[in-house]
Design an enzyme around this catalytic site. Sequence first.
Site, PDB file in Angstrom:
ATOM      1  CB  ALA A   1      -0.894   0.014   1.234  1.00  0.00           C
ATOM      2  CE  LYS A   2       5.527   4.665  -0.111  1.00  0.00           C
ATOM      3  NZ  LYS A   2       6.611   3.750   0.310  1.00  0.00           N
ATOM      4  N   GLY A   3       0.496   5.838   0.522  1.00  0.00           N
ATOM      5  CA  GLY A   3      -0.392   6.985   0.593  1.00  0.00           C
ATOM      6  C   GLY A   3       0.394   8.264   0.686  1.00  0.00           C
TER       7      GLY A   3
END
Length: 430
Positions: free
Chosen positions: A119-121
């Site tokens: 995931a990444k944000g």
Amino acid sequence: MALDSFTEGAVHEGAEWSGELYRIASTQFAGTADVLDLDAEARTRLLEPRRALTVNFPIRMDDGSVREFTGYRVQHTLTMGPTKGGFRYAPGVSLGECAALAMWMTWKCALLGLPFGGAKGGVRCDPTQLSAGELERITRRYTAELIPVIGPDRDIPAPDMGTGEREMAWLYDTYSQAMGYSVPAVVTGKPVVLGGVEARQPATGLGCVYVIEALLERLGWPIREQRFVVQGFGNVGRVAARELFAIGAPVVGLSDVTGGIVDPAGLDVDDVAAWVDAEGSLEGYPRAQAVGRSEILETECDILVPAALERQLTSENADRIRCRLVVEAANGPTTPEAESVLADRGIRVVPDVLANAGGVTVSYFEWVQDHQRFTWDGIELQDRLRRMMRAAAIKVWEGSEEHDVDLRTAALTVAVRRVADAGARRGIYP
Ligand code: NAD
């Protein structure tokens, strides 16, 4: 009219994530899928992120005005367990960038055998232009917006560019306030007093050096005889450069956003670090020759370690890079075009999914500790990190030798095969 033009300009497959970094990640994936001969169904399942959340939220600034910020969280694959990945504060944060970085997180976790998808944000902002109070309000509001999709068994954020343990503490507190009890396992990279681990901050830089050591042993290149250049003197570059210096390897060039410094006889990296602590940057360092930001990448050396930001080695400069090995401590520093020029010139690239996987590996240790309410000591964690990074490096090296492919293809092949197999075993719901 509006409807016609909408149909005419129909969004093509993957266009949601459009952006240079996503193009790089998907080009790399396509190459690996070809090597593995993946069918079309598996390709689509693995290429496109499973979930993405875009949020716009208002923040009261210190001067009383209100500013709107945009944030993202992208979860690439849900097959392997909860998702895991950092969140960054930077002016260029976009959906496509987060999608690319989330995909790389999936491959990194799979390569290291961690029970996570990627995931990444991030929030699009310039953290250097924001006060601590503004950053706290941004972090707390961003966390509140993310509550439906994050959680200790759902998606576990961590630090990335422009964020650190301070932001992780705010995220932890905000999430825990909403739940009504403390949930340390919702985030890694926390301050030690809140359940973080001391080994997390240096983990990526140290892990990178462990990979270098393992590969140089295979190549038969003694580490103390290699000249290193490290681009970036932050969380990753500074730790890697200091560790190389401590080992006795000559670090002949260093750089940060203000420019570079070079000494063909080898820099005293501890002295440079003390200068940066006192002065804030490398600028003005008196005991080396100053060079430009792009020149540092073209400095003659044996091993070049880009540890700053993406897209640093491109078709523009690939023919001027003067090293024998590139070790991608940063995410996505080499474009596919540059990589093929480097390959033609006999320069091998140690891929990011291997070279910088130390951070998520120690994050995994922290998450396990938080879950089981039991702590290991720092030496134990560092030892586990070293063993896991070396094992991954050797697996990639052997895959590359056995199948006569470059190191990136070897690393991605191990990772993609693992996730594809898991997906096939779980099947398709319903
Ligand atoms: P950081 O913000 O701590 O440091 C970045 C460094 O790069 C700083 O020294 C900055 O001055 C320098 N820099 C910025 N622009 C530059 C330019 N144009 N030329 C030269 N130097 C420049 O960031 P970080 O956490 O060290 O991350 C660096 C890279 O490593 C990023 O690609 C990040 O995604 C990746 N990464 C970080 C971690 C981690 O644990 N921090 C884990 C995996 C991957």
